[in-house]
Design an enzyme around this catalytic site. Structure first.
Site, mmCIF file in Angstrom:
data_model
loop_
_atom_site.group_PDB
_atom_site.id
_atom_site.type_symbol
_atom_site.label_atom_id
_atom_site.label_comp_id
_atom_site.label_asym_id
_atom_site.label_seq_id
_atom_site.Cartn_x
_atom_site.Cartn_y
_atom_site.Cartn_z
ATOM 1 N N LYS A 51 0.853 -1.201 0.000
ATOM 2 C CA LYS A 51 0.000 0.000 0.000
ATOM 3 C C LYS A 51 0.881 1.241 0.000
ATOM 4 C CE LYS A 51 -3.960 1.962 2.574
ATOM 5 N NZ LYS A 51 -4.799 1.809 3.791
ATOM 6 N N SER A 55 -9.699 2.214 2.892
ATOM 7 C CA SER A 55 -8.858 2.940 1.964
ATOM 8 C C SER A 55 -7.955 2.040 1.118
ATOM 9 C CB SER A 55 -7.985 3.933 2.721
ATOM 10 O OG SER A 55 -7.134 3.268 3.632
ATOM 11 N N SER A 61 -9.605 -0.222 7.061
ATOM 12 C CA SER A 61 -9.086 -0.128 5.695
ATOM 13 C C SER A 61 -8.388 -1.373 5.148
ATOM 14 C CB SER A 61 -8.128 1.049 5.574
ATOM 15 O OG SER A 61 -8.873 2.221 5.497
HETATM 16 N N1 GLN Z 1 -12.818 4.122 6.170
HETATM 17 C C1 GLN Z 1 -12.273 4.592 7.395
HETATM 18 C C2 GLN Z 1 -12.000 6.064 7.321
HETATM 19 O O1 GLN Z 1 -12.335 6.642 6.353
HETATM 20 C C3 GLN Z 1 -11.059 3.806 7.767
HETATM 21 C C4 GLN Z 1 -9.801 4.314 7.198
HETATM 22 C C5 GLN Z 1 -8.613 3.454 7.515
HETATM 23 O O2 GLN Z 1 -8.729 2.411 8.149
HETATM 24 N N2 GLN Z 1 -7.457 3.922 7.110
HETATM 25 O O3 GLN Z 1 -11.488 6.659 8.219
#
Ligand code: GLN
Length: 504
Positions: free
Chosen positions: A80, A155, A179
Site C-alpha cells: 500500500k 482505503s 481499511s
Molecule cells: N474508512 C475509514 C475512514 O475513512 C477507515 C480508514 C482506515 O482504516 N485507514 O477513516
C-alpha cells in the site's frame, strides 16, 4: 490466466522450494498480469518490474546454492502506498507527496526485503488512507474485480483489488478504522488487522497514530497468517511496539482446522453489529448461514451485547480527525513533497503553507483536518475530544465483558456488499457508516480479520465475515477464521470473475 497465479502464497512457496517453479517465472507472471489488467483496474500506482525481477533472480540463485531461505522467499508482494519504500515512490495517493522518494524503508519493508519477497509495486488507496471506496485517491479510482462498476473498498482498495484479481498473492495494507478488512470484505479477499503494536508502524505514514496498524492482505486465511508472522515482532523504532513473541500463526491455524470440529469453542455474536438498519438482507443471511454451520460443527453460539458501540462511530470520527490534523501538519511545503507559492501577495512561510495545503490536499483530507482542528480547539476540547476518549474506554470495557463470555466475537465485516461508484462519495456520512463494524476493534486495539463467507444476491458480490479476538490473541483469531473458512469450502476468492479474464 497463467495457472500458477491461482495458487495460494503458501502453495507458490512450496513449488519454489521443490524447484517446480522459479521466483523469476512467478514474478514475471505477476508482472504480465499487471501489465494486461492494471490499466483498467488501476490497483497499482507504481510498478517496479526491474527491482522485483532483480530480487527474484537473487533468491533463485541463493536457492540454487542451497542457502537457507525464509519460507516465503521468492513470493511476490504489493505494498500500500502509505508504507515508505526507499527510493521507490510513496505518495499516499496524494498530490502532496507526488514524486517523493523516501530515504528509508519502513520496518515491515526491511523485513520483507530480508526475507526475499520481490516487491512488485505500490497500490492505490484513498488519499492518506481516508475513505472506504478508494474514490478519494488523487490519481483515479481502483475498480472492483468482481464488478468493475463497483468500488473495491477503502482505503486499501488497491491492495485488495491486486490480490483479488490474481495480480499478486500477497499485499500489505493499513487499518485505522477498517481499511484492510472492509476492502477484503467487498473484494472476496482476506484482510487482517493485528493487535495494536504487534506490527511496527515505523515508516507507515501516520493517519491516526493511536489507531493505525499495518496488516496482511491475501486470498486465504493461512496466507494472511504467514504474512503476519513475517512482518510482526518488536521494533525499537516504534514506541508502541509490543514485545510479544511471534507465534507460528499459519501452523497453529492449520492444525486447529485439521481437527474438523469446533467443540469447546464459544462464538459471541455482537448483537449491535449483526442486525438492524443499514445491514443488507443478503449480508445478514450469509452471516447467519456461517453461524449455523459452526454450530453444526460443535461450536457454542451466544449473543453478546456491546451497548456503547452505538457511539463508537461518533467517537472515531472525533479522535481520528484530531490525530489526523496533528499528523498532517508536517505537510507544509517546507520539508516534504509539494511546494506551491501564492499567486498574489507576499511570499511568506505562512502564505506558502496555505497555498501548498490548498493545492496538495483533496476535499476529504481537508474536511478531516478542519474537523480535527475544531474538536481540539480551546472551548470545544472537553465536549468533543474528551468525551470521545471516554467512549473509547467504554468500548474497551464492552469488549472485556463480551470476551468473558466468548472466545471470539463475530459480525459481518461490512453492512453492505460493494456499492457503485458515486453512490456514497457525495455524502460523507453515508460513507462513514460503512465502517460501523470495523471501527470498534481499532478503538480497543484488538485484532480482527475479514474473510469471504458467501457470494450473495443477484449481483453475486462477496460478503465478508469478521472474527475479533482479545488483544495479543491473534493466533486465536487466525485459528477460528481458518476453521470457518474450511467449513465454508473452497476459498471464495477463486470464484472471482477475474479468474476467467483472458490474457493475450
Ligand atoms: N474508512 C475509514 C475512514 O475513512 C477507515 C480508514 C482506515 O482504516 N485507514 O477513516
Amino acid at each position: 490466466m497463467n495457472n500458477i497465479l491461482r495458487l495460494t502464497a503458501l502453495e507458490m512457496a512450496e513449488k519454489l522450494r521443490s524447484g517446480a517453479l522459479t521466483s523469476v517465472e512467478l514474478t514475471q507472471a505477476c508482472l504480465e498480469r499487471i501489465n494486461q489488467h492494471n490499466p483498467r483496474i488501476h490497483a497499482f500506482l507504481h510498478v517496479d518490474a526491474e527491482g522485483a525481477l532483480a530480487t527474484a533472480k537473487k533468491i533463485d540463485e541463493k536457492r540454487a546454492q542451497g542457502e537457507e531461505l525464509h519460507p516465503l522467499a521468492g513470493v511476490p508482494i504489493a505494498i500500500k502506498d502509505n508504507i515508505v519504500t526507499r527510493a521507490m515512490p510513496t505518495t499516499c495517493a496524494s498530490k502532496m507527496l507526488e514524486g517523493w522518494l523516501p530515504p528509508y524503508d519502513a520496518t515491515v519493508i526491511t523485513k520483507i526485503k530480508d526475507a526475499g519477497l520481490p516487491i512488485v509495486g505500490k497500490t492505490n488507496m484513498d488519499e492518506f488512507a481516508m475513505g472506504s471506496s478508494t474514490e478519494h485517491s488523487a490519481f483515479g479510482v481502483t475498480r472492483n474485480p468482481w464488478d468493475e462498476e463497483r468500488i473495491p473498498g477503502g482505503s486499501g482498495g488497491g491492495s485488495a483489488a491486486a490480490v483479488g484479481s490474481f495480480m499478486v498473492p500477497l499485499a500489505l495494507g493499513s487499518d485505522t478504522g477498517g481499511s484492510i478488512r472492509q476492502p477484503g470484505s467487498v473484494t472476496g479477499t482476506v484482510g487482517a488487522k493485528p493487535t495494536y503494536g504487534a506490527v511496527s508502524r515505523y515508516g507507515l505514514v501516520a493517519m491516526a497514530s493511536s489507531l493505525d496498524q499495518i496488516g496482511p492482505v491475501a486470498r486465504t486465511v493461512a496466507d494472511a497468517a504467514a504474512l503476519q508472522e513475517l512482518i510482526a515482532g518488536h521494533d525499537p523504532y516504534d514506541a508502541t511496539s509490543l514485545s510479544d513473541e511471534v507465534k507460528p500463526l499459519s501452523n497453529i491455524a492449520e492444525e486447529y482446522a485439521r481437527k474438523d470440529s469446533l467443540e469447546g469453542l464459544t462464538i459471541g455474536v455482537i448483537k449491535e453489529l449483526s442486525a438492524g438498519e443499514g445491514f443488507q438482507e443478503e449480508v445478514l443471511q450469509s452471516f447467519q448461514a456461517v453461524l449455523n454451520d459452526a454450530q453444526a460443527k460443535g461450536a457454542r453460539i451466544v449473543e453478546v451485547s456491546c451497548p456503547s458501540f452505538e457511539y463508537a462511530l461518533g467517537a472515531y470520527y472525533l479522535i481520528m480527525p484530531a490525530e489526523v490534523s496533528s499528523n498532517l501538519a508536517r505537510f507544509d511545503g517546507m520539508r516534504y513533497g509539494l511546494r506551491v507559492e501564492p499567486e498574489e501577495g507576499p511570499v511568506t512561510a505562512e502564505t506558502v503553507m496555505a497555498a501548498t495545503r490548498a493545492a496538495g490536499f483533496g476535499d476529504e483530507v481537508k474536511r478531516r483536518i478542519i474537523l480535527g482542528t475544531h474538536v481540539l480547539s480551546a472551548g470545544y476540547y472537553d465536549a468533543y475530544y474528551g468525551n470521545a476518549q471516554k467512549v473509547r474506554t467504554l468500548v474497551q470495557q464492552d469488549f472485556d465483558k463480551a470476551f468473558a463470555e466468548a472466545d471470539v466475537l463475530v459480525s459481518p465485516t461490512s453492512p453492505t456488499t460493494a456499492f457503485k461508484f458515486g453512490e456514497k462519495s457525495d455524502n460523507p456520512m453515508s460513507m462513514y457508516l460503512n465502517d460501523i463494524a470495523t471501527i470498534p476493534a481499532n478503538l480497543a486495539g484488538i485484532p480482527g480479520i475479514s474473510f469471504p463467507c458467501a457470494i450473495a444476491g443477484e449481483e453475486r458480490m462477496p460478503v465478508g465475515f469478521q472474527v475479533l479476538a482479545p488483544a495479543h490473541q491473534d493466533d486465536t483469531m487466525y485459528k477460528v477464521a481458518r476453521a470457518l473458512e474450511k467449513i465454508i469450502g473452497e476459498p471464495l476468492a477463486q470464484q472471482c470473475p477475474a479468474s476467467a479474464w483472458e490474457d493475450e
